[in-house]
Design an enzyme around this catalytic site. Structure first.
Site, PDB file in Angstrom:
ATOM      1  N   CYS A 192       0.869  -1.260   0.085  1.00  0.00           N
ATOM      2  CA  CYS A 192      -0.072  -0.019   0.074  1.00  0.00           C
ATOM      3  C   CYS A 192       0.807   1.294  -0.034  1.00  0.00           C
ATOM      4  CB  CYS A 192      -1.060   0.023   1.227  1.00  0.00           C
ATOM      5  SG  CYS A 192      -0.279   0.029   2.652  1.00  0.00           S
ATOM      6  N   HIS A 209      -2.034   1.074   7.116  1.00  0.00           N
ATOM      7  CA  HIS A 209      -2.572   1.063   5.703  1.00  0.00           C
ATOM      8  C   HIS A 209      -2.537   2.381   4.967  1.00  0.00           C
ATOM      9  CE1 HIS A 209      -4.482  -0.156   2.008  1.00  0.00           C
ATOM     10  NE2 HIS A 209      -5.547   0.524   2.232  1.00  0.00           N
ATOM     11  N   ASP A 232      -8.113   2.782  -3.589  1.00  0.00           N
ATOM     12  CA  ASP A 232      -7.298   2.162  -2.702  1.00  0.00           C
ATOM     13  C   ASP A 232      -6.454   0.981  -3.504  1.00  0.00           C
ATOM     14  OD1 ASP A 232      -6.375   1.079  -0.362  1.00  0.00           O
ATOM     15  OD2 ASP A 232      -8.022   0.088   0.169  1.00  0.00           O
TER      16      ASP A 232
END
Length: 266
Positions: free
Chosen positions: A68, A106, A121
């Site tokens: 991420c 995250h 995302d």
């Protein structure tokens, strides 16, 4: 500085580049299919840099994947270069632990559009949404066909996901003001701390037009047109072959990779 043209070639994007919802949706879908989620460099003992130049050399020039912090940093730079209004924020992943036991590890991108605020995302792996998710308090489970949605409770936004008949809380964010240094600190924990799953297990995912392929340690699952097939990697050579065949990655170093979370493979 971002090399936008190289990025667009990497994800094979030939559509328009207007800062609108249609472009955002198309870019996320193309990105997810082209750039896998993977943590192999962590297991190979390599430092994970969040410098944009280093990320481009790895994910674009090297045709690798990332997790991420790398993916969101790159995607945010792309969106800003096109003219989108964005910000990056940290979230607590609650797939395996409750909120009070989950750290802010995250990173996702928030995009402001005339239609509202949307979450992009690209670095969440298999549970990720294949398109932008409207940041609005839907509350209860929405109608069938919507696989990701938000609710708002106790001062935080909760991302929900649906996989078949199963509904799960995925991550939680207070939408705090986060700076690059905050991502650096979280990235350091994720990539170095012995309690981080990223330092002990192989985790990979790549979306395809009609499904995805995921790897957790030795276990491989291929989803295609709503059906799944699973098998177990025999050894590191099988992992290297899978990388080349399913992820488009040629990485000879994985034949000496160690992961303490894999029984009999340390």
């Amino acid at each position: 500085m971002l090399d936008l043209e190289s990025y667009l070639r990497r994800i094979e994007w030939v559509g328009p580049l207007a800062p609108d919802l249609a472009t955002l949706t198309g870019l996320i879908q193309a990105h997810l299919c082209a750039i896998p989620f993977e943590n192999l460099d962590v297991l190979l003992g390599r430092r994970i840099s969040l410098d944009l130049g280093d990320i481009q050399r790895k994910l674009i020039g090297g045709r690798r994947g990332g997790y991420c912090f790398e993916q969101a940093t790159l995607f945010d730079a792309v969106l800003q270069a096109i003219g989108f209004r964005t910000s990056c924020h940290l979230a607590r992943v609650v797939l395996a632990a409750p909120r009070h036991l989950s750290s802010r590890t995250h990173l996702f991108v928030l995009v402001d559009l005339p239609e509202g605020r949307f979450v992009a995302d690209p670095g969440f792996g298999g549970p990720a949404a294949r398109g932008p998710v409207l940041l609005a308090d839907i509350g209860a489970s929405p109608a069938t066909g919507t696989n990701h949605w938000f609710s708002f409770a106790d001062g935080a936004w909760v991302l929900h996901g649906r996989d078949g008949a199963t509904e799960t809380e995925l991550w939680v964010t207070e939408l705090a003001t986060d700076y690059p240094i905050d991502a650096d600190v979280s990235n350091h924990f994720v990539s170095t701390h012995p309690a981080s799953i990223f330092t002990t297990a192989i985790m990979m995912n790549r979306f395809t037009p009609d499904g995805r392929v995921s790897v957790m340690n030795r276990n491989v699952t291929l989803w295609r047109a709503g059906e799944s097939q699973t098998w177990e990697l025999a050894d590191r050579r099988a992992l290297r072959h899978l990388l080349a065949e399913r992820f488009g990655i040629d990485l000879p170093e994985v034949e000496s990779l160690t992961a303490s979370g894999i029984p009999d493979w340390s």
